[in-house]
Design an enzyme around this catalytic site. Structure first.
Site, short mmCIF file in Angstrom:
data_model
loop_
_atom_site.label_atom_id
_atom_site.label_comp_id
_atom_site.label_asym_id
_atom_site.label_seq_id
_atom_site.Cartn_x
_atom_site.Cartn_y
_atom_site.Cartn_z
N GLU A 151 0.85 -1.20 0.00
CA GLU A 151 0.00 0.00 0.00
C GLU A 151 0.88 1.24 0.00
OE1 GLU A 151 -0.10 2.10 2.76
OE2 GLU A 151 1.27 0.88 3.98
N PHE A 152 0.34 2.31 -0.58
CA PHE A 152 1.07 3.58 -0.62
C PHE A 152 0.20 4.70 -0.07
CE2 PHE A 152 2.50 0.83 -4.08
CZ PHE A 152 3.85 0.69 -3.76
N PHE A 249 7.08 16.85 -1.11
CA PHE A 249 8.05 16.38 -0.11
C PHE A 249 9.31 17.24 -0.07
CE2 PHE A 249 6.23 12.68 1.94
CZ PHE A 249 5.02 12.67 1.24
N ALA A 252 10.60 21.78 4.36
CA ALA A 252 11.58 21.67 5.46
C ALA A 252 10.84 21.74 6.80
CB ALA A 252 12.59 22.80 5.35
N GLY A 253 11.39 21.11 7.80
CA GLY A 253 10.74 21.13 9.11
C GLY A 253 11.55 20.39 10.15
N GLY A 257 8.09 11.80 10.61
CA GLY A 257 7.72 10.84 11.66
C GLY A 257 6.66 9.92 11.11
N CYS A 260 5.32 4.93 9.12
CA CYS A 260 5.98 4.28 7.98
C CYS A 260 7.43 4.70 7.76
CB CYS A 260 5.20 4.55 6.70
SG CYS A 260 3.71 3.57 6.57
N LYS A 263 10.16 3.66 10.42
CA LYS A 263 10.24 2.20 10.53
C LYS A 263 10.76 1.58 9.23
CE LYS A 263 6.26 -0.19 10.17
NZ LYS A 263 6.29 -1.24 9.16
C1 UDX Z 1 3.75 7.83 4.28
C2 UDX Z 1 3.73 7.71 2.76
O1 UDX Z 1 3.37 8.97 2.19
C3 UDX Z 1 2.78 6.60 2.30
O2 UDX Z 1 2.87 6.43 0.90
C4 UDX Z 1 3.16 5.29 3.01
O3 UDX Z 1 2.27 4.28 2.63
C5 UDX Z 1 3.15 5.48 4.52
O4 UDX Z 1 4.03 6.57 4.87
P1 UDX Z 1 2.28 8.99 6.15
O5 UDX Z 1 3.24 8.42 7.14
O6 UDX Z 1 0.82 8.91 6.44
O7 UDX Z 1 2.48 8.30 4.72
O8 UDX Z 1 2.60 10.56 6.03
P2 UDX Z 1 3.22 11.58 4.97
O9 UDX Z 1 2.19 12.57 4.64
O10 UDX Z 1 3.90 10.94 3.84
O11 UDX Z 1 4.31 12.32 5.90
C6 UDX Z 1 5.31 11.58 6.60
C7 UDX Z 1 6.16 12.51 7.45
O12 UDX Z 1 6.99 13.33 6.64
C8 UDX Z 1 5.37 13.46 8.34
O13 UDX Z 1 5.99 13.53 9.61
C9 UDX Z 1 5.46 14.79 7.63
O14 UDX Z 1 5.36 15.89 8.52
C10 UDX Z 1 6.85 14.69 7.02
N1 UDX Z 1 7.03 15.52 5.82
C11 UDX Z 1 6.32 15.22 4.69
C12 UDX Z 1 7.95 16.57 5.83
O15 UDX Z 1 8.61 16.84 6.83
N2 UDX Z 1 8.11 17.30 4.68
C13 UDX Z 1 7.42 17.03 3.54
O16 UDX Z 1 7.65 17.74 2.53
C14 UDX Z 1 6.49 15.97 3.54
#
Ligand code: UDX
Length: 437
Positions: A151-152, A249, A252-253, A257, A260, A263
């Site tokens: 899954e994605f 993606f 910056a921050g 976390g 997914c 881990k």
């Molecule tokens: C992610 C993947 O997007 C998804 O395809 C996979 O199946 C599971 O993991 P998710 O963990 O729900 O999904 O969150 P996501 O929106 O991708 O963000 C993950 C983390 O990255 C968050 O902590 C978010 O704050 C951080 N993030 C995301 C950033 O710091 N900068 C970004 O530009 C994007």
């Protein structure tokens, strides 16, 4: 609606299992979701959804004729033609994925008289499918097909991601199973790619590692921006306009976390290490991401001239906005670091479930940002909740001991904060201060 409704047993009523089960029911299949946690099943049978995921409750309610929940594997498997494995695979002490829940599902399959295929959606190391295939053969289930179908879906938009995916990945070596899984997704709007089981398993790990790398890359650029006077937001916007790189993606921050990325990146690293290959790039990604919240605390400490005895308002606890999930949230590192520096921590989050665990049990939770900000020496934005953009910062600032805000997600308007009398710190940009009176 699908042309051939199937009977599906979904194992695991977590984020992935519930979304998979509800969406397959929405497509017209008969689905039974099985979980081992009695409380979870009790809530679901009472019409409640134990997790927060937009649209999921409505989807479950709308499909209740085709969607049931049970604690019993044999009930789920009685008529099942397809068994979906959606259980979690948490990391072990060695960083490998713990597959014990996957194996306990596989152990129950022998008693399924109509089973035609086993499909693993859980994120697993490459090679797992081959081992499951061998176990099925040994259990007299050689006639049952096997597929990996990773899954994605991202939390907060999981239903939409399932029904309108960028792609459906099917890893299988047999045409019958491939056809079955394709038919199962009739009505889903997205391209399908069939590949080997091992490649499908790798796609999931590689995709998440690349997304984590993209985030880490922009966080590294942010650090260089801080040192050189460039503005990471302007840089990211311009980088993202290159269609080869794309705008996603690049926010910056305080680092990634969630359930997914942390881990899965560690699992991929462990998998590579187990075969004797040190995945240097991924090592750096993981290390930089671990450092990101610590750097923020260090900068805040320097700005405040020490953290001992300071009161810090921690705004946002969940790992991203739009979810109640605290798993691997950078906020926990931030809170623990602040407490270790003998600061007091006053939190606000609109959705995080009460967490009576370290470090949260040593912090105070408030019902609104304004309450958390009262008497604070500094505010630290950890999650980009839209509510924070609605705060009246001028009046909130008047209740604070000092108007200092560290925007760990670059989500607020620096000019508005400075006009409200704040010193505004952020990631990858110069600190801005109000003009001296
Ligand atoms: C992610 C993947 O997007 C998804 O395809 C996979 O199946 C599971 O993991 P998710 O963990 O729900 O999904 O969150 P996501 O929106 O991708 O963000 C993950 C983390 O990255 C968050 O902590 C978010 O704050 C951080 N993030 C995301 C950033 O710091 N900068 C970004 O530009 C994007």
């Amino acid at each position: 609606m699908v042309t051939t409704p199937r009977t599906v047993a979904v194992f695991g009523a977590g984020y992935i299992g519930l979304v998979t089960g509800a969406c397959l029911a929405e497509l017209g299949h008969r689905v039974t979701v099985r979980d081992v946690q009695p409380e979870r099943i009790r809530l679901l049978n009472g019409g409640e959804v134990p997790i927060h995921e937009p649209g999921l409750g409505d989807l479950i309610a709308a499909n209740k004729e085709r969607l049931t929940f049970t604690l019993e594997a044999h009930t789920a498997l009685k008529d099942a033609e397809i068994a979906y494995v959606c259980v979690d695979t948490p990391p072990t002490a060695s960083g490998d994925a713990d597959l014990s829940r996957v194996w306990s599902v596989i152990d129950t399959l022998k008693g399924a008289p109509h089973l035609a295929a086993v499909v693993v959606k859980s994120t697993v190391p490459v090679g797992t499918g081959e081992r499951v295939r061998a176990a099925l053969d040994e259990a007299g289930l050689a006639h049952v097909g096997y597929a990996a179908n990773p899954e994605f879906t991202a939390e907060g938009k999981a239903v939409d991601d399932f029904l309108h995916p960028d792609r459906i990945v099917i890893g299988t070596s047999d045409a019958r199973t491939d056809r079955l899984i394709r038919e199962l997704h009739d009505g889903v709007d997205g391209p399908v790619q069939t590949l080997s089981v091992a490649s499908a398993e790798m796609v999931k790990l590689a995709a998440n590692a690349l997304l984590a790398t993209k985030i880490t890359f922009i966080n590294e650029i942010a650090t260089v921006c801080e040192a050189t006077g460039a503005d990471v937001e302007q840089v990211a916007t311009a980088i993202g306009m290159d269609h080869r790189l794309g705008p996603h993606f690049l926010q910056a921050g305080l680092g990634y976390g969630g359930s997914c990325f942390p881990k899965d990146s560690r699992a991929l690293r462990a998998m590579a290490s187990n075969s004797g290959y040190p995945f240097q790039l991924l090592n750096s990604v993981i290390e930089v991401n671990d450092l990101q919240p610590r750097r923020a605390i260090q900068r805040l400490k320097t700005e405040l001239g020490g953290l001992k005895g300071r009161r810090v308002a921690l705004l946002g606890m969940t790992f991203k906005a739009g979810t109640d999930d605290l798993r691997e949230a950078p906020s926990a590192v931030v809170a623990a670091r602040l407490l270790a520096e003998n600061a007091t921590v006053h939190c606000w989050d609109p959705m995080a479930r009460p967490a009576d665990v370290t470090p949260w049990n040593a912090t105070t939770r408030h019902p609104s940002p304004a309450d958390a900000l009262c008497d604070a020496d500094a505010a630290l934005v950890v999650t980009e909740w839209p509510e924070l953009r609605e705060v009246d910062w001028a009046s909130a600032g008047r209740t604070m001991r000092r108007r200092l805000l560290f925007d760990g997600r670059n989500t607020l308007d620096p000019d508005a904060l400075v006009s409200a009398g704040f010193t505004y710190m952020s990631v990858g940009r110069a600190t801005v201060r109000p003009a001296a009176p």
